[in-house]
Design a protein around this motif. Structure first.
Motif, short mmCIF file in Angstrom:
data_model
loop_
_atom_site.label_atom_id
_atom_site.label_comp_id
_atom_site.label_asym_id
_atom_site.label_seq_id
_atom_site.Cartn_x
_atom_site.Cartn_y
_atom_site.Cartn_z
N ASN A 133 -40.69 -98.45 21.93
CA ASN A 133 -39.70 -97.91 20.99
C ASN A 133 -38.90 -99.04 20.34
OD1 ASN A 133 -36.49 -96.95 20.92
ND2 ASN A 133 -37.93 -95.59 19.90
N LEU A 134 -38.73 -98.94 19.01
CA LEU A 134 -37.94 -99.90 18.26
C LEU A 134 -36.69 -99.18 17.74
CD1 LEU A 134 -40.81 -101.59 16.19
CD2 LEU A 134 -39.72 -102.46 18.27
N PRO A 135 -35.53 -99.42 18.32
CA PRO A 135 -34.31 -98.73 17.89
C PRO A 135 -34.02 -98.88 16.40
CG PRO A 135 -33.92 -99.88 19.96
CD PRO A 135 -35.27 -100.31 19.49
N ARG A 136 -34.48 -99.98 15.82
CA ARG A 136 -34.21 -100.20 14.40
C ARG A 136 -34.85 -99.11 13.54
NH1 ARG A 136 -32.46 -104.92 11.74
NH2 ARG A 136 -32.01 -104.36 9.59
N CYS A 137 -35.95 -98.52 14.00
CA CYS A 137 -36.60 -97.46 13.23
C CYS A 137 -35.66 -96.27 13.07
CB CYS A 137 -37.90 -97.02 13.90
SG CYS A 137 -39.26 -98.21 13.77
N TYR A 138 -35.02 -95.86 14.17
CA TYR A 138 -34.07 -94.75 14.06
C TYR A 138 -32.86 -95.16 13.23
CZ TYR A 138 -30.23 -91.64 15.09
OH TYR A 138 -29.15 -90.81 14.95
N MET A 139 -32.37 -96.35 13.45
CA MET A 139 -31.16 -96.79 12.75
C MET A 139 -31.37 -96.78 11.23
SD MET A 139 -28.93 -100.22 13.37
CE MET A 139 -27.43 -100.54 12.44
N ALA A 140 -32.53 -97.24 10.78
CA ALA A 140 -32.78 -97.35 9.34
C ALA A 140 -33.27 -96.04 8.73
CB ALA A 140 -33.80 -98.45 9.07
N CYS A 141 -34.12 -95.31 9.43
CA CYS A 141 -34.84 -94.20 8.80
C CYS A 141 -34.75 -92.88 9.56
CB CYS A 141 -36.31 -94.58 8.62
SG CYS A 141 -36.54 -96.03 7.57
N GLY A 142 -33.89 -92.83 10.60
CA GLY A 142 -33.76 -91.60 11.36
C GLY A 142 -32.90 -90.56 10.67
N ASP A 143 -32.70 -89.43 11.37
CA ASP A 143 -31.88 -88.32 10.85
C ASP A 143 -32.39 -87.86 9.49
OD1 ASP A 143 -30.26 -88.56 13.12
OD2 ASP A 143 -28.96 -90.03 12.14
N HIS A 144 -33.74 -87.66 9.43
CA HIS A 144 -34.39 -87.17 8.21
C HIS A 144 -34.20 -88.10 7.02
CE1 HIS A 144 -35.18 -83.38 10.28
NE2 HIS A 144 -33.91 -83.37 10.65
N GLY A 145 -34.12 -89.39 7.30
CA GLY A 145 -34.01 -90.37 6.21
C GLY A 145 -32.66 -90.39 5.53
N LYS A 146 -31.65 -89.98 6.26
CA LYS A 146 -30.30 -89.92 5.70
C LYS A 146 -29.83 -91.26 5.16
CE LYS A 146 -25.58 -88.57 7.04
NZ LYS A 146 -24.72 -88.15 8.17
N ARG A 147 -30.27 -92.35 5.79
CA ARG A 147 -29.82 -93.69 5.40
C ARG A 147 -30.89 -94.47 4.64
NH1 ARG A 147 -27.98 -92.12 10.17
NH2 ARG A 147 -29.82 -92.83 11.30
N GLU A 148 -31.86 -93.76 4.09
CA GLU A 148 -32.95 -94.48 3.42
C GLU A 148 -32.44 -95.23 2.19
OE1 GLU A 148 -36.08 -92.16 1.72
OE2 GLU A 148 -34.73 -90.54 1.13
N VAL A 149 -33.16 -96.28 1.87
CA VAL A 149 -32.84 -97.11 0.71
C VAL A 149 -32.98 -96.28 -0.57
CG1 VAL A 149 -33.72 -99.01 -0.71
CG2 VAL A 149 -33.45 -99.29 1.77
N ILE A 150 -32.06 -96.48 -1.50
CA ILE A 150 -32.13 -95.79 -2.80
C ILE A 150 -32.58 -96.78 -3.85
CG2 ILE A 150 -30.79 -94.61 -4.58
CD1 ILE A 150 -28.93 -93.62 -2.38
N LYS A 151 -33.73 -96.48 -4.47
CA LYS A 151 -34.25 -97.32 -5.54
C LYS A 151 -34.17 -96.55 -6.85
CE LYS A 151 -37.58 -99.77 -2.59
NZ LYS A 151 -38.97 -100.17 -2.42
N SER A 152 -33.87 -97.26 -7.92
CA SER A 152 -33.74 -96.62 -9.22
C SER A 152 -34.17 -97.57 -10.32
CB SER A 152 -32.30 -96.19 -9.45
OG SER A 152 -32.13 -95.68 -10.76
N ASP A 153 -34.85 -97.01 -11.34
CA ASP A 153 -35.16 -97.81 -12.51
C ASP A 153 -34.20 -97.52 -13.64
OD1 ASP A 153 -35.94 -95.27 -13.16
OD2 ASP A 153 -37.94 -95.81 -13.90
N LYS A 154 -33.10 -96.83 -13.31
CA LYS A 154 -32.09 -96.51 -14.31
C LYS A 154 -30.95 -97.53 -14.24
CE LYS A 154 -34.41 -92.79 -15.18
NZ LYS A 154 -35.29 -92.72 -16.35
N THR A 155 -30.23 -97.64 -15.30
CA THR A 155 -29.07 -98.53 -15.34
C THR A 155 -27.97 -97.98 -14.46
OG1 THR A 155 -29.59 -99.21 -17.59
CG2 THR A 155 -27.34 -99.61 -16.81
N GLU A 156 -27.44 -98.81 -13.57
CA GLU A 156 -26.36 -98.38 -12.68
C GLU A 156 -25.04 -98.30 -13.45
OE1 GLU A 156 -26.68 -97.52 -9.49
OE2 GLU A 156 -28.82 -97.94 -9.46
#
Length: 239
Positions: A215-238
């Protein structure tokens, strides 16, 4: 397949020999976080990075410039977007929840909108197993992404690469002890051999169970809880 590359100040010949030959048929995301400065990527020569990008383009490869928005580089987004256009690259901005940590050298106000839970609270849940089910939404499994580090290592994402290079937790060291110190190295194996190996095909997903030996705890930390903390990528102007 989408390949994310982090290319710091490594020599062009080394990069081409170890990595370029295996990624020329894929869409590559280049992590460059600034137009005139790249403070987040320590010890980086932007000239060397652009040499690598141009070498990749010379093979006919297709690229996306992935730009993490920090407080220090917000004012260079439009400049970078134009540079991407001039170099026939798509341009995506990226916001990552991990950049909200008070311990981070570079802060990002925009990333605070991703998850209201503090970095420290989620860290405790992840590394002390204080959760019931991980409910991991893995970008590698869902979007067929991989991350190739400057050391030629192939990881499912930048989070595990970060865990490896920082050598911050015993879980990664244990993984390498069990799977082999070079199991995901492009200096030792070709890309498909790595991706078709036992760890990528079976063990990775099994190891999301917090009771699993690898088990790698970092997997839960980054992508757990249904991806609640997943990275947001956008090709739109911020804004």
């Amino acid at each position: 397949m989408v390949v994310c590359c982090y290319c710091p100040d490594v020599c062009r010949d080394c990069f081409c020999g170890a990595v370029l030959s295996v990624i020329c048929e894929y869409v590559v995301h280049w992590s460059v976080d600034g137009a005139t400065r790249n403070d987040y990527r320590e010890n980086v020569s932007l000239d060397r990075v652009w040499n690598n990008i141009r070498a990749y383009h010379s093979t006919g490869g297709h690229s996306i410039w992935q730009y993490i928005i920090f407080d220090y580089n917000e004012d260079e987004v439009d400049i970078a977007r134009q540079m991407a256009k001039e170099n026939r690259m798509k341009f995506f901005t990226r916001k990552s929840w991990r950049n909200t940590s008070s311990e981070n050298k570079f802060q990002s106000k925009q990333s605070k909108s991703i998850d209201s839970d503090s970095h420290f609270d989620v860290y405790k849940r992840a590394y002390f197993g204080k959760y019931e089910t991980p409910n991991i939404k893995c970008r590698h499994k869902i979007k067929n992404e991989i991350f190739i580090g400057a050391n030629g290592r192939v990881w499912p994402c930048c989070h595990l690469y970060d865990e490896h290079v920082k050598d911050g937790h015993k879980s990664i060291r244990h993984l390498l002890d069990v799977q082999g110190q070079e199991f995901n190295s492009l200096y030792t194996h070709d890309l498909l051999e790595i991706l078709n190996g036992e760890w990528y095909q079976h063990v990775l997903e099994d190891s999301w169970n917090k009771e699993h030996d690898l088990n790698l705890p970092r997997c839960y930390m980054a992508c757990g809880d249904h991806g609640k903390r997943e990275v947001i990528k956008s090709d739109k102007t911020e804004t």
